[in-house]
Write a protein that holds these residues in place. Structure first.
Motif, mmCIF file in Angstrom:
data_model
loop_
_atom_site.group_PDB
_atom_site.id
_atom_site.type_symbol
_atom_site.label_atom_id
_atom_site.label_comp_id
_atom_site.label_asym_id
_atom_site.label_seq_id
_atom_site.Cartn_x
_atom_site.Cartn_y
_atom_site.Cartn_z
ATOM 1 N N CYS A 14 7.370 5.302 -5.824
ATOM 2 C CA CYS A 14 7.551 5.189 -4.382
ATOM 3 C C CYS A 14 7.499 3.735 -3.926
ATOM 4 O O CYS A 14 6.603 2.989 -4.330
ATOM 5 N N GLY A 15 8.444 3.358 -3.079
ATOM 6 C CA GLY A 15 8.456 2.023 -2.491
ATOM 7 C C GLY A 15 8.380 2.135 -0.978
ATOM 8 O O GLY A 15 9.088 2.948 -0.374
ATOM 9 N N PHE A 16 7.502 1.333 -0.371
ATOM 10 C CA PHE A 16 7.311 1.353 1.084
ATOM 11 C C PHE A 16 7.631 -0.034 1.647
ATOM 12 O O PHE A 16 7.144 -1.039 1.122
ATOM 13 N N ILE A 17 8.423 -0.087 2.706
ATOM 14 C CA ILE A 17 8.757 -1.345 3.364
ATOM 15 C C ILE A 17 8.562 -1.175 4.861
ATOM 16 O O ILE A 17 9.093 -0.221 5.447
ATOM 17 N N PRO A 18 7.806 -2.072 5.523
ATOM 18 C CA PRO A 18 7.659 -1.973 6.979
ATOM 19 C C PRO A 18 9.002 -2.217 7.656
ATOM 20 O O PRO A 18 9.726 -3.135 7.289
ATOM 21 N N ALA A 19 9.324 -1.382 8.636
ATOM 22 C CA ALA A 19 10.632 -1.471 9.286
ATOM 23 C C ALA A 19 10.460 -1.743 10.767
ATOM 24 O O ALA A 19 10.533 -0.843 11.593
ATOM 25 N N GLY A 20 10.202 -2.985 11.125
ATOM 26 C CA GLY A 20 10.159 -3.376 12.519
ATOM 27 C C GLY A 20 9.179 -2.578 13.345
ATOM 28 O O GLY A 20 9.583 -1.869 14.258
#
Length: 607
Positions: A286-292
Motif C-alpha cells: 500500500c502506498g499513501f500520498i497526501p492529496a491537497g
C-alpha cells in the motif's frame, strides 16, 4: 495536561495559544468567506494553526487536551476485554481510570470522531463496550471526554500488544488480515473491494480523492484502470475511517518525521498487509500520498494497493509463457559459478514473478545441493526451496555481510533501489555467487546506466558503506532481461485484422508503419493478425482481454562486451547504442511473436 482558556472564540484562542497576534487574527477575519469556518480560514493563512487544530477544537468545546498520556492511567479493561479493545482501535479512543472515580474518562485522537460518538443515540452508547464497561463497574453513563495527541494516544492504545508496530517505525512487520476478521461496516466493505479485485485478477486498486471529499474506487486490469461496477464511491466519512484502518493494519511507514499531524497525512507513507480468504492469500503493498489537504474537515489521500498472489509457492518459467530463447538464456546463466542477473522494467511488469521462476529453475538444475537465500523488503511471496529474509531498507549491507558467511550459492535481492542495495548485489556477485535482482529501467540497454547511477550516489551513505566502483559493476553483470506485460486478446471475440472496420484497421496500420520508421525496424506483414473487439463478450467480462503475457528482451554481457564497456568508462563515455546492438532478442521481437500468433493485438504490441 494542557490548560485551556475560558474564552471559546476561535480567534481569542488562537491568540491565547500564542499562534498569532490579535492584529493578525483581526486582519484575516475581515477576508473570511461567509460559508467558511473561522478555524479553517485561519489555518490556511497562519502557520502552525493546522497542526494545533485539535487543541483549538478541544478548547472551543471546553474539553481537556492531553499532550502526554501516563501509562498508569489506562483502564486495565482495555487489554483484558477483547470487544472493548477492538471497539477502541476502530475509533482511536482510549479509556482512562479515576477522573473522577465515579466516571469513565475517554480520550479520542480526533475531535470529529469524539463529536460523532457523543451525539450518537443514548441507547447505542449504553449497549456498546464503553457503556457495558460503565455498567459493570457501576459508573455514571456521563462519560468525561477529552482529546489526546494522536501518536501519544495510539502508542498507549497498542501498548504491550504485538500491534505496537502499527504506530511506530520499527523493523518491517506484516499483519495477516482475513475477510472473516472484518467487524465494522467499513472493514466488511474493504474486504469486499479486495475480494472483487482479486477475483478479477487485478494488479492494483486505486483510491482517487475528489475535491468534495468523496473517493472513487477503481482497479487496474490488463494495464487499464476500470471502475468497480457494484461499489459506489466512498463518502468523506467512510474514506476517513477506511484510511485510518489501512494505516494501522498495514503498519504504515512514513518518509518524514512529520508523519501524521492530528490524523492528517503530511508526507508519503507505505505499508504492507496480507489479505486472506478461504481460497487465496494475497500480499498488499500500500502506498499513501497526501492529496491537497486544504480542509480541516477532510482527510484527502491518494492510495494505491498492489495485489500479489501469495498462494503459489512454486512458479515455473515455462508456465509464464516466456519465449523458449529467453528460458534457454536464463538457464545458461544460472549454470555459471557467479554473476549478476538483472530483470528490469517499469512497475507492475511481473519482474518479481520472473525472478521467482528463476528460483524454481535453479532448483531444477541443482536439486537440494545448493544454498539459496533471499533478501527482501518486504517478502511479497513465499517460495519453496529458498530461505527468505525480510530486512529494513537501511540494513541491506549488514545482512548481506551475514549472508556471505552462510556460504550461499544463489542470492535474490528483492529490488535495487539505492546505493546500499546496488553495492551489495555487485559485491556478492563478484565474490562467487549467482545474484538475481530487479531494477526499474525502460529497457535492457539503459539498465547498466541505472545501476552505475546508484553505485555513484553517495547521498545518505554511511562512512562504513561498501565501496564498489563502476568497474566492479561491469565485471559483475552477466545477463540483463527487460520485461513488459501486454494484454492478451480474448480468443472468443477477437476480430481478424482484415474484417475490422476499414478506417480503424488503416489507422492501426499507419501507426505500425510510423512506429517501425521511428525505431528503424523492418516492417512485417500484419494483415493476418487480430484486433480487440472494444465491447468484448461475456467470456472476457466485456473487456476484450483475458489476461496478460510477458514480453522480454535479452542482453547477455559477454567478455567482449564487458571489455568494450570498461574502455568506455575509462574514456568517460557510455554508449547505449553499443548495448542495443548486443541484444540477442528485443521487446519488439517478442511482441510481434504474439501478434503473429494472434494472441496480442498490433496496437498493444507497439510499446
Amino acid at each position: 495536561m494542557l490548560q485551556i482558556p475560558n474564552d471559546h472564540r476561535i480567534g481569542d484562542m488562537v491568540v491565547a495559544f500564542g499562534l498569532a497576534t490579535r492584529e493578525e487574527v483581526e486582519l484575516h477575519a475581515k477576508t473570511k468567506p461567509g460559508n467558511m469556518l473561522m478555524l479553517e480560514h485561519l489555518s490556511e493563512r497562519i502557520e502552525n494553526i493546522r497542526v494545533n487544530a485539535q487543541k483549538l477544537l478541544a478548547a472551543n468545546d471546553h474539553l481537556a487536551y492531553y499532550d502526554f498520556v501516563p501509562a498508569g492511567s489506562i483502564h486495565p479493561a482495555l487489554h483484558e476485554n477483547e470487544p472493548l479493545r477492538k471497539f477502541c482501535i476502530a475509533r482511536n479512543c482510549l479509556p482512562l481510570i479515576g477522573y473522577p472515580s465515579n466516571c469513565l474518562r475517554v480520550l479520542f485522537a480526533d475531535y470529529a470522531a469524539l463529536k460523532e460518538y457523543r451525539e450518537s443515540p443514548r441507547l447505542n452508547r449504553m449497549t456498546d463496550p464503553l457503556g457495558t464497561l460503565c455498567a459493570s463497574e457501576r459508573l455514571s453513563l456521563q462519560i468525561v471526554y477529552g482529546i489526546a495527541e494522536r501518536n501519544q494516544l495510539l502508542s498507549r492504545l497498542y501498548d504491550n500488544e504485538n500491534e505496537a508496530t502499527h504506530v511506530v517505525d520499527q523493523e518491517d512487520h506484516v499483519t495477516i488480515w482475513s475477510d472473516s476478521d472484518a467487524e465494522t461496516d467499513i472493514e466488511r466493505l474493504l474486504a469486499r473491494i479486495l475480494t472483487e479485485a482479486i477475483t478479477k485478477k487485478a494488479s492494483n486498486i486505486k483510491f482517487t480523492p475528489l475535491h468534495n471529499g468523496t473517493v472513487e474506487l477503481s482497479y487496474r486490469r490488463h494495464g487499464d484502470l476500470r471502475p468497480f461496477k457494484n461499489i459506489r464511491p466512498l463518502s468523506p466519512e467512510e474514506a476517513n475511517e477506511m484510511l485510518r484502518f489501512l494505516h494501522i493494519r498495514t503498519s504504515a511507514r512514513y518518509t518524514s518525521s512529520h508523519k501524521r499531524v492530528e490524523g492528517r497525512l503530511l508526507e508519503p507513507a507505505d505499508g504492507n498487509l496480507v489479505f486472506r480468504t478461504g481460497t487465496s492469500e494475497t500480499f498488499l503493498r500500500c502506498g499513501f500520498i497526501p492529496a491537497g489537504n486544504d480542509s480541516l474537515a477532510l482527510q484527502r489521500e491518494s492510495v494505491s494497493i498492489r495485489l500479489l498472489d501469495r498462494s503459489a509457492v512454486t512458479i515455473c518459467l515455462r508456465d509464464l509463457n516466456l519465449a523458449p530463447g529467453v528460458i534457454r538464456e536464463i538457464t545458461i546463466q544460472l549454470q555459471q559459478k557467479h554473476g549478476l542477473i538483472l530483470v528490469v522494467g517499469p512497475t507492475s511488469s511481473g519482474k518479481s514473478t520472473t525472478v521467482a521462476g528463476m528460483v524454481t529453475a535453479y532448483r531444477e538444475i541443482y536439486g537440494n545441493t545448493r544454498n539459496l537465500l533471499s533478501l527482501e523488503q518486504p517478502i511479497e511471496r513465499l517460495l519453496e526451496g529458498i530461505t527468505q529474509v525480510q530486512v529494513s531498507q537501511n540494513r541491506f549491507e549488514a545482512y548481506m555481510a551475514a549472508f556471505l558467511r552462510h556460504d550461499p550459492n544463489f542470492i535474490w535481492v528483492g529490488e535495487i533501489r539505492d546505493r546500499p542495495s546496488a553495492s551489495t548485489c555487485v559485491r556478492s556477485s563478484n565474490t562467487g555467487q549467482i545474484v538475481v535482482s530487479t531494477l526499474h529501467s525502460d529497457d535492457a540497454p539503459q539498465a547498466p546506466n541505472a545501476l552505475l547511477a546508484y553505485i555513484s550516489n553517495n547521498l545518505g551513505s554511511s562512512a562504513d558503506s561498501v565501496i564498489v566502483t563502476p568497474y566492479d559493476a561491469i565485471n559483475a553483470l552477466s545477463l540483463i532481461i527487460a520485461q513488459r506485460l501486454v494484454p492478451e486478446l480474448c480468443p472468443r471475440c477477437k476480430i481478424p485484422f482484415l474484417e475490422h472496420e476499414p478506417n480503424q484497421a488503416n489507422e492501426q496500420l499507419d501507426r505500425y508503419r510510423h512506429y517501425c520508421k521511428r525505431n528503424d525496424i523492418a516492417e512485417q506483414d500484419v494483415r493476418q493478425s487480430f484486433l480487440r473487439k472494444p465491447e468484448g463478450c461475456a467470456h472476457c467480462d466485456h473487456e476484450g482481454y483475458v489476461g496478460e503475457r510477458p514480453i522480454n528482451e535479452i542482453l547477455p554481457i559477454t567478455k567482449q562486451l564487458r571489455q568494450k564497456l570498461t574502455a568506455l568508462v575509462n574514456a568517460g563515455q557510455f554508449d547505449n547504442e553499443l548495448l542495443a546492438q548486443a541484444r540477442t532478442y528485443t521487446l519488439h521481437d517478442d511482441a510481434m511473436r504474439y501478434v503473429a500468433a494472434g494472441v496480442v493485438s498490433l496496437a498493444d504490441a507497439l510499446i
